[in-house]
Design a protein around this motif. Structure first.
Motif, PDB file in Angstrom:
ATOM      1  N   GLU A  96       0.832  -1.205   0.000  1.00 15.72           N
ATOM      2  CA  GLU A  96       0.000   0.000   0.000  1.00 15.72           C
ATOM      3  C   GLU A  96       0.870   1.261   0.000  1.00 15.72           C
ATOM      4  O   GLU A  96       0.520   2.254  -0.646  1.00 15.72           O
ATOM      5  N   THR A  97       1.990   1.230   0.708  1.00 13.66           N
ATOM      6  CA  THR A  97       2.907   2.382   0.714  1.00 13.66           C
ATOM      7  C   THR A  97       3.443   2.617  -0.689  1.00 13.66           C
ATOM      8  O   THR A  97       3.496   3.754  -1.167  1.00 13.66           O
ATOM      9  N   GLU A  98       3.820   1.551  -1.369  1.00 13.58           N
ATOM     10  CA  GLU A  98       4.313   1.677  -2.739  1.00 13.58           C
ATOM     11  C   GLU A  98       3.207   2.203  -3.659  1.00 13.58           C
ATOM     12  O   GLU A  98       3.453   3.068  -4.508  1.00 13.58           O
ATOM     13  N   ALA A  99       1.985   1.714  -3.477  1.00 12.23           N
ATOM     14  CA  ALA A  99       0.849   2.188  -4.289  1.00 12.23           C
ATOM     15  C   ALA A  99       0.588   3.675  -4.058  1.00 12.23           C
ATOM     16  O   ALA A  99       0.261   4.411  -5.000  1.00 12.23           O
ATOM     17  N   LEU A 100       0.735   4.132  -2.817  1.00 13.19           N
ATOM     18  CA  LEU A 100       0.578   5.563  -2.544  1.00 13.19           C
ATOM     19  C   LEU A 100       1.652   6.377  -3.262  1.00 13.19           C
ATOM     20  O   LEU A 100       1.383   7.457  -3.788  1.00 13.19           O
ATOM     21  N   GLY A 101       2.876   5.846  -3.285  1.00 11.36           N
ATOM     22  CA  GLY A 101       3.945   6.515  -4.025  1.00 11.36           C
ATOM     23  C   GLY A 101       3.627   6.602  -5.506  1.00 11.36           C
ATOM     24  O   GLY A 101       3.857   7.641  -6.138  1.00 11.36           O
ATOM     25  N   GLN A 102       3.077   5.538  -6.046  1.00 12.53           N
ATOM     26  CA  GLN A 102       2.722   5.519  -7.469  1.00 12.53           C
ATOM     27  C   GLN A 102       1.642   6.553  -7.752  1.00 12.53           C
ATOM     28  O   GLN A 102       1.705   7.295  -8.743  1.00 12.53           O
ATOM     29  N   SER A 103       0.667   6.659  -6.880  1.00 17.25           N
ATOM     30  CA  SER A 103      -0.394   7.657  -7.017  1.00 17.25           C
ATOM     31  C   SER A 103       0.172   9.077  -6.872  1.00 17.25           C
ATOM     32  O   SER A 103      -0.190   9.984  -7.628  1.00 17.25           O
ATOM     33  N   PHE A 104       1.062   9.273  -5.910  1.00 15.20           N
ATOM     34  CA  PHE A 104       1.680  10.577  -5.676  1.00 15.20           C
ATOM     35  C   PHE A 104       2.454  11.045  -6.912  1.00 15.20           C
ATOM     36  O   PHE A 104       2.491  12.239  -7.228  1.00 15.20           O
ATOM     37  N   ALA A 105       3.061  10.112  -7.626  1.00 14.86           N
ATOM     38  CA  ALA A 105       3.846  10.449  -8.823  1.00 14.86           C
ATOM     39  C   ALA A 105       3.007  11.209  -9.841  1.00 14.86           C
ATOM     40  O   ALA A 105       3.539  12.048 -10.580  1.00 14.86           O
ATOM     41  N   LYS A 106       1.706  10.973  -9.866  1.00 14.70           N
ATOM     42  CA  LYS A 106       0.830  11.661 -10.824  1.00 14.70           C
ATOM     43  C   LYS A 106       0.718  13.149 -10.524  1.00 14.70           C
ATOM     44  O   LYS A 106       0.305  13.923 -11.381  1.00 14.70           O
ATOM     45  N   THR A 107       1.101  13.568  -9.318  1.00 15.25           N
ATOM     46  CA  THR A 107       1.042  14.985  -8.949  1.00 15.25           C
ATOM     47  C   THR A 107       2.344  15.708  -9.274  1.00 15.25           C
ATOM     48  O   THR A 107       2.420  16.923  -9.098  1.00 15.25           O
ATOM     49  N   LEU A 108       3.353  14.961  -9.713  1.00 14.00           N
ATOM     50  CA  LEU A 108       4.682  15.527  -9.920  1.00 14.00           C
ATOM     51  C   LEU A 108       4.909  15.941 -11.369  1.00 14.00           C
ATOM     52  O   LEU A 108       4.316  15.380 -12.287  1.00 14.00           O
ATOM     53  N   LYS A 109       5.786  16.921 -11.523  1.00 15.68           N
ATOM     54  CA  LYS A 109       6.210  17.335 -12.855  1.00 15.68           C
ATOM     55  C   LYS A 109       7.735  17.399 -12.876  1.00 15.68           C
ATOM     56  O   LYS A 109       8.377  17.441 -11.830  1.00 15.68           O
ATOM     57  N   ARG A 110       8.289  17.420 -14.071  1.00 16.91           N
ATOM     58  CA  ARG A 110       9.745  17.487 -14.226  1.00 16.91           C
ATOM     59  C   ARG A 110      10.295  18.678 -13.451  1.00 16.91           C
ATOM     60  O   ARG A 110       9.731  19.762 -13.486  1.00 16.91           O
ATOM     61  N   GLY A 111      11.382  18.449 -12.716  1.00 11.90           N
ATOM     62  CA  GLY A 111      12.004  19.510 -11.938  1.00 11.90           C
ATOM     63  C   GLY A 111      11.523  19.615 -10.509  1.00 11.90           C
ATOM     64  O   GLY A 111      12.085  20.386  -9.729  1.00 11.90           O
ATOM     65  N   ASP A 112      10.499  18.848 -10.139  1.00 12.08           N
ATOM     66  CA  ASP A 112      10.028  18.880  -8.746  1.00 12.08           C
ATOM     67  C   ASP A 112      11.061  18.268  -7.813  1.00 12.08           C
ATOM     68  O   ASP A 112      11.727  17.279  -8.158  1.00 12.08           O
ATOM     69  N   VAL A 113      11.185  18.853  -6.628  1.00  4.15           N
ATOM     70  CA  VAL A 113      12.067  18.344  -5.578  1.00  4.15           C
ATOM     71  C   VAL A 113      11.176  17.975  -4.399  1.00  4.15           C
ATOM     72  O   VAL A 113      10.399  18.795  -3.914  1.00  4.15           O
ATOM     73  N   VAL A 114      11.296  16.722  -3.953  1.00  3.14           N
ATOM     74  CA  VAL A 114      10.455  16.202  -2.884  1.00  3.14           C
ATOM     75  C   VAL A 114      11.330  15.751  -1.723  1.00  3.14           C
ATOM     76  O   VAL A 114      12.232  14.931  -1.891  1.00  3.14           O
ATOM     77  N   ILE A 115      11.039  16.288  -0.557  1.00  3.43           N
ATOM     78  CA  ILE A 115      11.727  15.894   0.670  1.00  3.43           C
ATOM     79  C   ILE A 115      10.944  14.741   1.284  1.00  3.43           C
ATOM     80  O   ILE A 115       9.728  14.840   1.463  1.00  3.43           O
ATOM     81  N   LEU A 116      11.641  13.653   1.596  1.00  2.00           N
ATOM     82  CA  LEU A 116      11.016  12.490   2.235  1.00  2.00           C
ATOM     83  C   LEU A 116      11.477  12.421   3.684  1.00  2.00           C
ATOM     84  O   LEU A 116      12.645  12.161   3.953  1.00  2.00           O
ATOM     85  N   ASN A 117      10.555  12.670   4.603  1.00  2.00           N
ATOM     86  CA  ASN A 117      10.862  12.607   6.034  1.00  2.00           C
ATOM     87  C   ASN A 117      10.399  11.279   6.604  1.00  2.00           C
ATOM     88  O   ASN A 117       9.364  10.750   6.202  1.00  2.00           O
ATOM     89  N   GLY A 118      11.151  10.772   7.557  1.00  2.00           N
ATOM     90  CA  GLY A 118      10.778   9.543   8.233  1.00  2.00           C
ATOM     91  C   GLY A 118      12.000   8.895   8.846  1.00  2.00           C
ATOM     92  O   GLY A 118      13.110   9.028   8.325  1.00  2.00           O
ATOM     93  N   GLU A 119      11.781   8.212   9.945  1.00  2.00           N
ATOM     94  CA  GLU A 119      12.893   7.562  10.622  1.00  2.00           C
ATOM     95  C   GLU A 119      13.410   6.385   9.791  1.00  2.00           C
ATOM     96  O   GLU A 119      12.796   5.984   8.800  1.00  2.00           O
ATOM     97  N   MET A 120      14.544   5.856  10.188  1.00  2.00           N
ATOM     98  CA  MET A 120      15.123   4.694   9.530  1.00  2.00           C
ATOM     99  C   MET A 120      14.085   3.568   9.536  1.00  2.00           C
ATOM    100  O   MET A 120      13.484   3.280  10.559  1.00  2.00           O
ATOM    101  N   GLY A 121      13.862   2.974   8.376  1.00 11.30           N
ATOM    102  CA  GLY A 121      12.928   1.861   8.270  1.00 11.30           C
ATOM    103  C   GLY A 121      11.469   2.266   8.161  1.00 11.30           C
ATOM    104  O   GLY A 121      10.583   1.415   8.197  1.00 11.30           O
ATOM    105  N   ALA A 122      11.201   3.546   7.982  1.00  9.54           N
ATOM    106  CA  ALA A 122       9.811   4.013   7.903  1.00  9.54           C
ATOM    107  C   ALA A 122       9.149   3.637   6.581  1.00  9.54           C
ATOM    108  O   ALA A 122       7.931   3.523   6.509  1.00  9.54           O
ATOM    109  N   GLY A 123       9.952   3.469   5.536  1.00  6.29           N
ATOM    110  CA  GLY A 123       9.385   3.117   4.240  1.00  6.29           C
ATOM    111  C   GLY A 123       9.631   4.151   3.161  1.00  6.29           C
ATOM    112  O   GLY A 123       8.937   4.162   2.142  1.00  6.29           O
TER     113      GLY A 123
END
Length: 134
Positions: free
Chosen positions: A11-38
């Motif tokens: 489900e986490t991977e599926a959310l990432g795939q869905s999120f990708a549809k909101t992105l455009k070339r040149g976007d910078v995304v910060i991913l926050n989360g502790e070690m092993g969060a996903g």
């Protein structure tokens, strides 16, 4: 801000795939989360959503993996400053045509572009995650 709950890595991977549809070339995304969060699991989904079929691995020792100029996946865990990122040439990718996903971005915060998207992943159980897009 959008909040999603994931019961497992699929489900986490599926959310990432869905999120990708909101992105455009040149976007910078910060991913926050502790070690092993996903964070890397989420990146795998983003890659799929961008049409990338390569195996997505954590770039812990390489600092950054380039997936055909479409996706740049950074792991800044071992960096001590933005100056190190600049010296390695990593900041050049922030202004390229691909999407940048940055894990441990707080280590280089002084050199991040002004407008970044943020995804925070929190462990809420053994497999469960709360994922917040900002």
């Amino acid at each position: 801000m959008a909040v999603f709950f994931s019961s497992n890595s699929r489900e986490t991977e599926a959310l990432g795939q869905s999120f990708a549809k909101t992105l455009k070339r040149g976007d910078v995304v910060i991913l926050n989360g502790e070690m092993g969060a996903g964070k890397t699991v989420f990146c795998k989904g983003v890659a799929r959503g961008l049409g990338i079929d390569d195996e997505i691995l954590s770039p812990t020792y390489a600092y950054m993996n380039d997936y055909d100029g479409k996706l740049y996946h950074f792991d800044c865990y071992r960096l001590k400053s933005g100056a190190q990122a600049e010296a390695l040439g990593l900041t050049d990718y922030f202004y390229a045509d691909g999407v940048c996903l940055i894990e441990w971005a707080e280590n280089i915060k002084e050199v991040l572009p002004e407008h970044c998207k943020t995804v925070s992943i929190e462990k809420t159980g053994k497999e469960e995650r709360r994922i917040i897009y900002e």
